[in-house]
Design a protein around this motif. Structure first.
Motif, short mmCIF file in Angstrom:
data_model
loop_
_atom_site.label_atom_id
_atom_site.label_comp_id
_atom_site.label_asym_id
_atom_site.label_seq_id
_atom_site.Cartn_x
_atom_site.Cartn_y
_atom_site.Cartn_z
N LEU A 129 -14.49 18.93 6.10
CA LEU A 129 -13.82 18.78 4.69
C LEU A 129 -12.51 18.30 4.78
CD1 LEU A 129 -14.64 18.90 1.69
CD2 LEU A 129 -13.68 20.90 1.43
N TYR A 130 -12.11 17.30 4.52
CA TYR A 130 -10.77 16.75 4.54
C TYR A 130 -10.12 16.43 3.35
CZ TYR A 130 -12.39 14.88 8.88
OH TYR A 130 -12.92 14.99 10.22
N LYS A 131 -8.73 16.90 3.02
CA LYS A 131 -8.09 16.99 1.89
C LYS A 131 -7.23 15.46 2.21
CE LYS A 131 -4.83 19.64 -0.95
NZ LYS A 131 -4.14 20.94 -0.92
N ILE A 132 -7.42 14.55 1.23
CA ILE A 132 -6.65 13.22 1.03
C ILE A 132 -5.45 13.50 0.17
CG2 ILE A 132 -7.15 10.95 0.87
CD1 ILE A 132 -8.98 12.22 3.10
N PHE A 133 -4.30 13.15 0.72
CA PHE A 133 -3.21 12.90 -0.16
C PHE A 133 -2.91 11.31 -0.53
CE2 PHE A 133 -3.04 16.58 2.76
CZ PHE A 133 -2.94 17.73 1.74
N VAL A 134 -2.58 11.03 -1.55
CA VAL A 134 -2.61 9.47 -1.97
C VAL A 134 -1.09 9.57 -2.62
CG1 VAL A 134 -3.29 7.52 -2.79
CG2 VAL A 134 -5.00 9.18 -1.69
N SER A 135 -0.18 8.52 -2.25
CA SER A 135 0.93 8.03 -3.00
C SER A 135 0.83 6.64 -3.36
CB SER A 135 2.29 8.38 -2.20
OG SER A 135 3.46 7.87 -2.77
N VAL A 136 1.03 6.43 -4.60
CA VAL A 136 0.87 4.97 -5.16
C VAL A 136 2.21 4.56 -5.65
CG1 VAL A 136 -0.23 3.53 -6.72
CG2 VAL A 136 -1.58 5.51 -5.92
N PRO A 137 2.65 3.48 -5.37
CA PRO A 137 4.11 2.95 -5.54
C PRO A 137 3.92 2.69 -7.18
CG PRO A 137 3.32 1.79 -3.83
CD PRO A 137 1.96 2.44 -4.26
N ASP A 138 5.05 3.21 -7.68
CA ASP A 138 5.52 3.13 -9.37
C ASP A 138 6.10 1.68 -9.43
OD1 ASP A 138 5.72 3.64 -11.82
OD2 ASP A 138 7.95 4.53 -11.43
N SER A 139 5.16 0.79 -9.20
CA SER A 139 5.51 -0.56 -9.66
C SER A 139 4.09 -1.51 -9.64
CB SER A 139 6.34 -1.27 -8.38
OG SER A 139 6.08 -1.20 -7.26
N SER A 148 -10.58 15.88 -2.21
CA SER A 148 -11.47 16.36 -0.86
C SER A 148 -12.65 15.49 -0.65
CB SER A 148 -11.67 17.94 -0.99
OG SER A 148 -10.70 18.70 -1.02
N ILE A 149 -12.87 15.12 0.58
CA ILE A 149 -14.06 14.44 0.82
C ILE A 149 -14.89 14.97 1.86
CG2 ILE A 149 -12.51 12.79 2.10
CD1 ILE A 149 -14.49 10.74 1.36
N LEU A 150 -15.97 15.13 1.96
CA LEU A 150 -16.77 15.92 2.96
C LEU A 150 -17.30 14.42 3.91
CD1 LEU A 150 -18.17 18.52 4.25
CD2 LEU A 150 -20.10 17.87 2.85
N SER A 151 -17.05 14.52 5.22
CA SER A 151 -17.52 13.85 6.33
C SER A 151 -18.97 13.96 6.42
CB SER A 151 -16.72 13.99 7.63
OG SER A 151 -17.33 13.16 8.62
N LYS A 167 8.66 -3.21 1.52
CA LYS A 167 7.70 -3.55 0.59
C LYS A 167 6.98 -2.15 0.31
CE LYS A 167 6.87 -8.40 1.53
NZ LYS A 167 5.90 -9.20 2.15
N PRO A 168 6.96 -1.73 -0.82
CA PRO A 168 6.12 -0.23 -1.23
C PRO A 168 4.82 -0.44 -0.74
CG PRO A 168 7.19 -1.19 -3.44
CD PRO A 168 7.06 -2.24 -2.22
N HIS A 169 4.40 0.74 0.12
CA HIS A 169 2.94 1.06 0.51
C HIS A 169 2.42 2.07 -0.29
CE1 HIS A 169 4.37 -1.74 3.76
NE2 HIS A 169 3.42 -1.33 4.45
N ILE A 170 0.99 1.65 -0.44
CA ILE A 170 0.02 3.05 -0.67
C ILE A 170 0.12 3.84 0.80
CG2 ILE A 170 -2.06 3.86 -1.23
CD1 ILE A 170 -2.46 1.67 -3.06
N ILE A 171 0.47 5.16 0.44
CA ILE A 171 0.27 6.04 1.51
C ILE A 171 -0.91 6.98 1.35
CG2 ILE A 171 1.68 8.00 2.94
CD1 ILE A 171 4.13 6.79 1.83
N VAL A 172 -1.64 7.18 2.42
CA VAL A 172 -2.90 7.87 2.43
C VAL A 172 -2.57 9.01 3.57
CG1 VAL A 172 -5.39 8.27 2.85
CG2 VAL A 172 -4.30 6.12 1.66
N GLY A 173 -2.37 9.99 3.08
CA GLY A 173 -2.47 11.25 4.37
C GLY A 173 -3.74 11.68 4.36
N ILE A 174 -3.98 12.09 5.55
CA ILE A 174 -5.55 12.59 5.88
C ILE A 174 -5.31 14.02 6.48
CG2 ILE A 174 -7.84 12.66 7.04
CD1 ILE A 174 -7.14 9.51 7.40
N GLY A 175 -5.39 15.12 5.80
CA GLY A 175 -5.19 16.15 6.21
C GLY A 175 -6.48 17.39 6.17
N TYR A 176 -6.25 18.43 5.88
CA TYR A 176 -7.42 19.60 5.70
C TYR A 176 -7.13 20.69 4.80
CZ TYR A 176 -8.06 17.83 10.75
OH TYR A 176 -8.38 16.87 11.69
#
Length: 271
Positions: A24-34, A15-18, A73-82
């Protein structure tokens, strides 16, 4: 039988506060396994992260397994939620609109109150000044290849961000954009944008079954793309795509597949 919660591999959330709007935002992150490329992983920022981050992550992991063959190509995915367990949160009305005015109410009155709007510039500032620096600090990223994806009001935000801050991202994906919501603002911003020479690629999409929406969502999206087509250059390009047989919700899954092609610069005709 013992059970345990299921989590997506190689993902995390925090979480990160603007500082701008105290949201307050909930940040979801997916990092490639490579291993990361020499110039870092490309990035995709996904709005309404609570609802579509997981789908993006699963699709990305599956489709990039044989990247040497497919060109994906694999990307880092950043989801911005609540901070919610629901797919959507009413705070998106404020975050995804750049004007507090709700334009369509002048010709299609609705007997309900909407949450306040007009916080789009604050939300964009949060992404640029707070979120992106944290992502850059935590992960190996390529800041020269960044995509932003938004659906509905999120699609409106993507267009508004492109027209007001075209250097923030290199790829913009506006799915079923709610142009009717802030149409006056968007038209004004578009005119100023077309006086510049932006370096970006834009994909606008909608579902065929959205043609019946009172807002003329598809018609306005296509008209916008036609106008932007007059501005096509070696540095800027736009495309409009309507997915056959899809509505405002079901359009999200084909959108994900098309976005993966789009941000990998892979041309593929959908028939």
């Amino acid at each position: 039988m013992k059970t345990e919660p299921y989590t997506l591999p190689h993902t995390e959330c925090w979480s990160i506060l603007s500082q701008g709007n105290q949201q307050l935002y909930k940040i979801f992150v997916s990092v490639p396994d490579s291993p990361a490329p020499e110039d870092g992983f490309p990035l995709i920022y996904v709005l309404d992260g609570n609802s579509i981050f997981a789908s993006f992550t699963e699709s990305m992991n599956l489709q990039t397994r044989r990247g040497e063959i497919t060109g994906k190509k694999p990307h880092i995915i950043v989801g911005i939620g609540y901070e919610t367990t629901e797919p959507f949160n009413d705070s998106r009305y404020f975050d995804y609109t750049f004007s507090p005015e709700i334009d369509f109410l002048s010709y299609h009155p609705i007997d309900r109150d909407f949450p306040p709007g007009g916080g789009g510039s604050l939300f964009l500032s949060f992404i640029e000044k707070q979120l992106k620096p944290q992502i850059k600090q935590k992960y190996e990223v390529n800041t020269e290849k960044q995509t932003i994806v938004g659906h509905s009001l999120g699609g409106l935000f993507v267009l508004s961000a492109l027209f007001t801050s075209s250097s923030s991202f290199q790829y913009y994906v506006a799915s079923s954009p709610s142009i009717h919501w802030n149409e006056d603002f968007l038209n004004t911003a578009k005119q100023k944008f077309m006086e510049t020479e932006p370096k970006a690629k834009l994909l606008i999409t909608s579902g065929e079954l959205e043609r019946d929406h009172f807002s003329q969502m598809n018609e306005k999206a296509k008209k916008l793309n036609d106008e932007l087509q007059t501005h096509v250059s070696a540095k800027f390009d736009s495309e409009f795509l309507e997915f056959p047989g899809e509505d405002h919700t079901t359009v999200l899954l084909p959108l994900i597949n098309k976005t993966i092609l789009f941000m990998n610069d892979i041309k593929q005709q959908i028939k």
